[in-house]
Each structure stands twice: as C-alpha cells, then as structure tokens.
Design a protein around this motif. Structure first.
Motif, PDB file in Angstrom:
ATOM      1  N   GLN A   4     -20.021 -20.562 -30.588  1.00  0.00           N
ATOM      2  CA  GLN A   4     -19.529 -20.651 -31.753  1.00  0.00           C
ATOM      3  C   GLN A   4     -18.980 -19.305 -32.313  1.00  0.00           C
ATOM      4  O   GLN A   4     -19.846 -18.597 -32.679  1.00  0.00           O
ATOM      5  CB  GLN A   4     -20.889 -21.007 -32.808  1.00  0.00           C
ATOM      6  CG  GLN A   4     -20.402 -21.265 -34.360  1.00  0.00           C
ATOM      7  CD  GLN A   4     -21.642 -21.826 -35.176  1.00  0.00           C
ATOM      8  OE1 GLN A   4     -22.180 -22.981 -34.725  1.00  0.00           O
ATOM      9  NE2 GLN A   4     -21.836 -21.409 -36.282  1.00  0.00           N
ATOM     10  N   PRO A   5     -17.665 -19.051 -32.021  1.00  0.00           N
ATOM     11  CA  PRO A   5     -17.182 -17.894 -32.288  1.00  0.00           C
ATOM     12  C   PRO A   5     -17.235 -17.308 -33.697  1.00  0.00           C
ATOM     13  O   PRO A   5     -17.033 -18.259 -34.757  1.00  0.00           O
ATOM     14  CB  PRO A   5     -15.689 -18.119 -31.869  1.00  0.00           C
ATOM     15  CG  PRO A   5     -15.468 -19.569 -31.912  1.00  0.00           C
ATOM     16  CD  PRO A   5     -16.666 -20.038 -31.497  1.00  0.00           C
ATOM     17  N   GLY A   6     -17.480 -16.244 -34.070  1.00  0.00           N
ATOM     18  CA  GLY A   6     -17.628 -15.447 -35.434  1.00  0.00           C
ATOM     19  C   GLY A   6     -16.664 -15.181 -36.080  1.00  0.00           C
ATOM     20  O   GLY A   6     -16.651 -14.477 -37.182  1.00  0.00           O
ATOM     21  N   SER A   7     -15.425 -15.187 -35.337  1.00  0.00           N
ATOM     22  CA  SER A   7     -14.109 -14.633 -36.228  1.00  0.00           C
ATOM     23  C   SER A   7     -13.101 -15.283 -35.644  1.00  0.00           C
ATOM     24  O   SER A   7     -12.856 -15.918 -34.574  1.00  0.00           O
ATOM     25  CB  SER A   7     -14.077 -13.107 -36.151  1.00  0.00           C
ATOM     26  OG  SER A   7     -13.664 -12.618 -34.757  1.00  0.00           O
ATOM     27  N   VAL A   8     -11.755 -14.996 -36.444  1.00  0.00           N
ATOM     28  CA  VAL A   8     -10.484 -15.757 -35.823  1.00  0.00           C
ATOM     29  C   VAL A   8     -10.154 -14.965 -34.669  1.00  0.00           C
ATOM     30  O   VAL A   8      -9.698 -15.805 -33.529  1.00  0.00           O
ATOM     31  CB  VAL A   8      -9.226 -15.574 -36.841  1.00  0.00           C
ATOM     32  CG1 VAL A   8      -8.268 -16.127 -36.209  1.00  0.00           C
ATOM     33  CG2 VAL A   8      -9.771 -16.259 -38.243  1.00  0.00           C
ATOM     34  N   ALA A   9     -10.389 -13.604 -34.550  1.00  0.00           N
ATOM     35  CA  ALA A   9     -10.095 -12.833 -33.203  1.00  0.00           C
ATOM     36  C   ALA A   9     -10.727 -13.264 -32.177  1.00  0.00           C
ATOM     37  O   ALA A   9     -10.501 -13.087 -30.986  1.00  0.00           O
ATOM     38  CB  ALA A   9     -10.004 -11.425 -33.587  1.00  0.00           C
ATOM     39  N   ALA A  10     -12.092 -13.580 -32.475  1.00  0.00           N
ATOM     40  CA  ALA A  10     -12.933 -14.251 -31.180  1.00  0.00           C
ATOM     41  C   ALA A  10     -12.587 -15.669 -30.681  1.00  0.00           C
ATOM     42  O   ALA A  10     -13.033 -16.108 -29.714  1.00  0.00           O
ATOM     43  CB  ALA A  10     -14.409 -14.183 -31.735  1.00  0.00           C
ATOM     44  N   LEU A  11     -11.727 -16.287 -31.313  1.00  0.00           N
ATOM     45  CA  LEU A  11     -11.188 -17.664 -31.153  1.00  0.00           C
ATOM     46  C   LEU A  11     -10.608 -17.851 -29.633  1.00  0.00           C
ATOM     47  O   LEU A  11     -11.030 -18.596 -28.664  1.00  0.00           O
ATOM     48  CB  LEU A  11     -10.475 -18.348 -31.946  1.00  0.00           C
ATOM     49  CG  LEU A  11     -11.051 -18.794 -33.406  1.00  0.00           C
ATOM     50  CD1 LEU A  11     -10.094 -19.224 -34.280  1.00  0.00           C
ATOM     51  CD2 LEU A  11     -12.157 -19.817 -33.156  1.00  0.00           C
ATOM     52  N   PRO A  12      -9.907 -17.117 -29.292  1.00  0.00           N
ATOM     53  CA  PRO A  12      -9.103 -17.145 -28.088  1.00  0.00           C
ATOM     54  C   PRO A  12     -10.107 -17.075 -26.708  1.00  0.00           C
ATOM     55  O   PRO A  12     -10.056 -17.741 -25.859  1.00  0.00           O
ATOM     56  CB  PRO A  12      -8.129 -16.027 -27.723  1.00  0.00           C
ATOM     57  CG  PRO A  12      -7.551 -15.905 -29.203  1.00  0.00           C
ATOM     58  CD  PRO A  12      -8.994 -16.103 -30.156  1.00  0.00           C
ATOM     59  N   GLU A  13     -10.793 -15.885 -26.691  1.00  0.00           N
ATOM     60  CA  GLU A  13     -11.745 -15.739 -25.632  1.00  0.00           C
ATOM     61  C   GLU A  13     -12.774 -17.004 -25.657  1.00  0.00           C
ATOM     62  O   GLU A  13     -12.974 -17.186 -24.679  1.00  0.00           O
ATOM     63  CB  GLU A  13     -12.565 -14.333 -26.005  1.00  0.00           C
ATOM     64  CG  GLU A  13     -13.701 -14.286 -24.940  1.00  0.00           C
ATOM     65  CD  GLU A  13     -14.133 -12.870 -25.161  1.00  0.00           C
ATOM     66  OE1 GLU A  13     -13.791 -11.958 -25.454  1.00  0.00           O
ATOM     67  OE2 GLU A  13     -15.285 -12.706 -24.285  1.00  0.00           O
ATOM     68  N   SER A  14     -13.206 -17.312 -26.733  1.00  0.00           N
ATOM     69  CA  SER A  14     -14.212 -18.234 -26.744  1.00  0.00           C
ATOM     70  C   SER A  14     -13.605 -19.611 -26.075  1.00  0.00           C
ATOM     71  O   SER A  14     -14.364 -20.301 -25.176  1.00  0.00           O
ATOM     72  CB  SER A  14     -14.751 -18.875 -28.024  1.00  0.00           C
ATOM     73  OG  SER A  14     -15.767 -19.599 -27.983  1.00  0.00           O
TER      74      SER A  14
END
Ligand SMILES: Cc1ncc(C[n+]2csc(CCOP(=O)(O)OP(=O)(O)O)c2C)c(N)n1
Ligand SMILES: [Mg+2]
Length: 600
Positions: A160-170
């Motif tokens: 459950q990614p915690g930010s927009v910036a973390a979305l691609p990696e997740s």
C-alpha cells in the motif's frame, strides 16, 4: 511527460472517451501511466468510489486504452477473467477491486488463481487513509486498516504505497513479483487520497525495462547430474507431467524426454494439456485421482520423475499406501517458494531423492541435453474406459463430445474447462493450448469467468475457446456472461446440466452408506431441479445466443452446429444440454468410497 507508444486497438468500439487529457496531473495518472508502460492490455473491474481517481485516469487520461477496461458485474468474475487470460497466455493482466467490499467479493477467485499459480496484478483501493479527508459514513465503512491482510495468505506480494512518488516502484515490484516464476497474484492497494492528490511537481516514472521479471530458475548442476545418472540407467521410468509452460517448444521437449527414456507418461487433469494424451507412452487418461494404469506404472517404476506434479505426495500415497517406495523419486519444481503454511495447497510432503529445485521445464531442457539417446519400446497401454451404455433417450458427455467434434471439424479448440467424465480419449489433447486445466482452488463459480478470460486472450487466434461447465458452476456466476456479450468475446459455453450438485450428491450417498442410512435421499439439498433454471434463457437475457435446453439426442448435432457457427462469427454462445446425471459415475465412485471409509 505522457508516454507515447503506438496505440493498440481497443476491443470495445463503444467505449471511446472524448477529449482525453494527456497531462499527468493527478496521483492516479501516475498509476495509470505505470500500467501503460507495462503494456497491460486489459483491466477487468467492477467500479467503486475508492478508486474513482484511478478510474478517471484510465478513461480521461489514458483514453481507455492500454489498458482497456473490461467491465464485470461481479468482482469474482473480474478476477476469474484475469485468471483465464493468464492460463491461456502465461501473462498477467490487471484487475481493479473496490475497497474492502470488492476485495472480499474477489477473494475466492484470487484464491483459485493462487492455487493455480497464475499471475495477475490486482489494484485495490482504500481510504482516504487520512481520517480528516474521509467523507462521513461511506468512506469510513470502505476504509480498512491493513486491507491487504484480507488476501495476504494467498497472494505472492502486496503493498500500500504511501505517496504518489512511491506508486511506480510499488507497481513495478508487484509486476516483477507476479511475472517472475513461480507465479501468483499480487495486490497493490491505492489510498484514495493519494489517487486524488493534485500533482505539484513532476513525478519520475522510470522505464520499466530494468525492473522486469527474472527468468525462470534452473535447477542446480549437481542435482541435475544425479537425476540424469538415475534416469540413464532406469529400466522402467515413469514421468508425471504436472505444471509447465504452454509453449510448443516446451511441449516438444517433454515428449522428447519421455521418448528418449521410453518412460511411461502420466498427466494431470488439474494442469491441462502438457503432453499428447494419445501418445503411445501415455498411460490412460489425464487424472485427478490415480487410475489403475497409473497406479500400476508407479508401482513398477524404478525411477519416478515428477515434472512440476501438483500433488506428488498424494499420487505416491495412492499408489503405495504407507509402504516404502522402492523407486528413486526425482522432483522438478519451484512451488516450494510459495508455500506459506496458511493454505495446505502444498499437499502431502513427498519423499524426494533428487530435488531439481527450479523451473520444471528448465529441468526438462537440461535433462534432455545431458541424457544419451536410448529409445526404448513403449511401455504404456491406454486404459480403456467402460463401454458406453447410453440409452438413446438420454444424453451423455460422449455424445456431446462427438457432436461437438463434428461441428468443429478441423479447427483447433481450447477447452478452458472440462467436467470430470469428459471423454478425453475421444478427443485427445495434442497441443499445449488444447486444455487449460482446472480452477486451482476448487472454488465453484469460476468456470464462466475463466472461459471468458481465455477467449479474450485467444480471440485473434485460430482457436475456438470452449468451456464445458457444470450447471452448479455456471449458475453461481451466471452474470459473468454479460461481459462476454458486452465486449463480443467469442466463447462457447456448454453446460453439462445434470440439474444437480452431483459431485456432492455422491458425497452424501457415501456418507449415508457408511452410516447404514438411506442412500436414496442423497439428492435432497443437492438437486437443482423443480424448477430447473432455464440457463439458455439466462444467457439470452444478457445478450448471448442461448441454445437449449437440449434434451434429446437427436437435437444435439444441430445445437452444436449453431453454437460453433455463432462463435465463429465472433459472438458468445451458451448451449444448455441436459445430460444423464449418472453418466461418468464410475469416475466419481472413489469419492463415495472415501467418504464411506472416513465417514466424512
Ligand atoms: C464456492 C464453492 N461452493 C461449494 C463447493 C462444493 N462443491 C464442489 S463440486 C460441487 C457441485 C458442482 O456442481 P456442478 O457444477 O453442477 O457439477 P456436477 O458435480 O453436477 O457435475 C459443489 C457444490 C465448492 N467447491 N466451492
Ligand atoms: Mg451439476
């Protein structure tokens, strides 16, 4: 910057959005861009406000293309469609499930895909996680703490990614996990607030090339050497062909290995076609529970080679009971990496002398290279089924198979599902896509969705996708059919309608017999009759061609001809065939015996 690639064709001409906004301006646009960069063709879904941000991005930002939405009337079917697609292609597609409720609806189908070791990327949603942003009432009932926990025991990975910036990696990691063997579904839960966040700065979305799946792992050299040594001197080797890749190359190598060793080939109904079922070395038909020919072959074997066999422990138990197994047992597979203790889909722990830990087909390729050509004469004899005792006024599956084969002619068929008593000997499997195997988790209601997903995957091929479904299975997921009509997915569904949960009637019979009670009551609470639902009408009501109920033998040929013609014209069709409930009973007798023995 928006990703620019040749725009793939959409399957639904109806769902063309206007005035698409190519700017990446919102959190969910980033998630959508990642899906596009992964070349995901479809996302099966049932909508919900928890992912209204993503929904908007898919439509108004990506233009409902790559991925294109495949709308379903129930989440279980969205997952089953992705499951069927993966079975036919070996590749994941995406699914979107609304909040906790959609995830709960989808969970049984996720369990099926998990047990079947099939890949899919499931995007979920929750929240807003930040309580200050929640709308009264509805956002509170649709937000769960650690939502992935609902399915964590039967997915390969979740986040459950915690930010927009973390979305691609997740999402890249999820993709890497699901697409790397051994496969399994993955779940990424997108916080509603993150999806709906306006971007204030550019978010970097790296090229996925360096985050792709790993190749299948090859077994260790020393284990391969020991396996090859045992096989090279084997006098009566048996190969159990279980899970494998659906490519012609791998198929050919499996056959070549068996031929080189003169090994008896056994194959599994659960995984679908992995070797030709009418090969002279193939003993009997593919099975769920050991038939006599398989048992005899295993008992006489000096080396037993399992190529990804799902239940090696169970197969050996059926052949040898508690006795010591004299043969050298070699097992090739990587399933052990997915065993987490929650589910017992790892089956009984088998005794293994040489463990070829890695991709089963990689083991086949390696063994083939290292083994000398030493063909032996064919050992196996095809087991004969019992003689046909059909009364002319009742339809059995052999008649259905014959009529269907006549209607199909030479066109290759992919069976997305087959009932237990289907006469495979009448229609042998000769290609990796001839039969896709079972649902994995034994979760009823998967048949229609899996058939539609497989047909979606194969719609541009020369193959005809056919699912032969039980009435109970079909009725549980009847509204999956609407999706086939809506997107003109050419699938032929044939309902082997015995007006009963017949499988379980036999269980009740076995229990009653074991307890000295009246077996004649076995149908109570099991029969789907009085009234028998008119399944053809249920199909028609959703926009399909519905044929039947076909009750008489002399109606079969025409029904099959019409059905095949309809699907060849690009449309889905269902044929409801009322079959003799007792047909194929001998194949299920063992269940009744088991219930009797255990009283359960
Ligand atoms: C979700 C779910 N509910 C119930 C069952 C138990 N069950 C297993 S097979 C079966 C009967 C299936 O009926 P049908 O599809 O008509 O096939 P038949 O046995 O009649 O050939 C049932 C109820 C199950 N496996 N999964
Ligand atoms: Mg039935």
């Amino acid at each position: 910057m928006a990703h620019t690639k040749a725009e793939p064709k959409r399957i639904s001409a109806l769902d063309e959005p206007r005035e698409v906004d190519a700017r990446i301006a919102w959190g969910s646009d980033v998630a959508a861009q990642v899906l596009r960069r992964l070349d995901i063709p479809y996302i099966a879904l049932n909508p919900g406000a928890s992912y209204r941000g993503l929904h908007d991005s898919l439509v108004n930002h990506l233009g409902n293309r790559a991925p294109e939405m495949i709308m379903c009337l129930h989440e279980e079917q969205a997952v089953a469609i992705a499951h069927g697609y993966a079975k036919a292609t070996g590749k994941p597609m995406a699914v979107a499930l609304h909040s906790n409720v959609g995830l709960m609806h989808g969970s049984m189908a996720i369990y099926n895909a998990w047990c079947d070791r099939q890949p899919m990327l499931i995007l979920g949603a929750t929240g807003p996680v930040d309580a200050r942003l929640r709308r009264p009432w509805i956002d509170w009932i649709h937000t769960s703490q650690d939502q992935g926990a609902l399915v964590r025991n039967f997915v390969k990975w979740d986040d459950q990614p915690g930010s927009v910036a973390a979305l691609p990696e997740s999402i890249y990691r999820a993709w890497q996990q699901t697409a790397t063997p051994p496969h399994g579904p993955v779940y990424v839960c997108l916080d509603a607030a993150i999806q709906e966040q306006a971007l204030t700065e550019e978010v970097s979305i790296p090229d996925p090339a360096r985050f792709g799946p790993a190749p299948a792992s090859r077994p260790a050299a020393e284990a391969l050497r020991r396996a090859a040594a045992a096989l090279a001197t084997a006098e009566r080797p048996v190969i159990l062909f279980g899970r494998g890749r659906r490519t012609q190359e791998d198929w050919d190598r499996r056959v070549a290995l068996a031929e080189r060793l003169g090994a008896t080939m056994l194959s599994d109904l659960k995984v679908g076609s992995m070797v030709p079922t009418d090969h002279p070395l193939h003993a009997g038909e593919p099975f769920n529970q050991l038939h006599a020919a398989a048992k005899a072959a295993l008992k006489e074997a000096d080396v037993i080679l399992s190529i990804g066999w799902i239940d090696l422990g169970g197969a050996l138990r059926q052949a040898f009971g508690r006795d010591r197994i004299p043969a050298t047992v070699i097992h090739a597979g990587d399933d052990i990496h997915l065993h987490n203790g929650w589910g017992k889909e790892h089956m009984e722990l088998p005794p293994i002398d040489v463990h070829l830990l890695g991709d089963p087909d990689a083991a086949v390729a390696e063994l083939l290279e290292s083994l000398p050509a030493r063909p032996r004469s064919a050992a196996a004899v095809a087991a004969e089924g019992p003689a046909e005792q059909a009364a002319a006024d009742s339809i059995n599956l052999r008649m259905v198979a014959r009529a269907l084969a006549a209607a199909v002619g030479n066109q290759p068929v992919t069976f997305s599902g087959l009932p237990r008593a289907w006469p495979i000997a009448l229609w042998p499997h000769r290609h990796p896509l001839d039969y896709l195997g079972k649902d994995g988790g034994g979760g009823l209601g998967s048949g229609p969705g899996i058939a539609i997903g497989a047909a979606l995957a194969l719609k541009d091929s020369d193959r005809l996708t056919i699912g032969i479904l039980g009435d109970g299975d079909c009725l549980m997921s009847m509204n999956a059919l609407w999706t086939a009509a809506r997107y003109r997915i050419p699938v032929l569904l044939i309902v082997a309608n015995n007006r009963s949960y017949y499988n379980d009637e036999l269980h009740q019979e076995g229990v009653a017999r074991g307890r000295g009670r009246n077996t004649a009551n076995r149908w109570i609470g099991q029969s789907i009759d009085h009234p028998a639902p008119d399944i053809a009408k249920l199909a028609q009501a959703q926009g399909l061609t519905g044929i039947g109920p076909v009750r008489r033998v002399d109606e079969l040929s025409e029904a099959m001809r019409r059905g095949v013609e309809c699907v060849r014209a690009g449309n889905p069709c269902l044929i409801d065939v009322h079959i003799d409930p007792g047909h194929g009973r001998h194949l299920r007798e063992s269940m009744a015996e088991r219930s009797m023995a255990k009283g359960a």
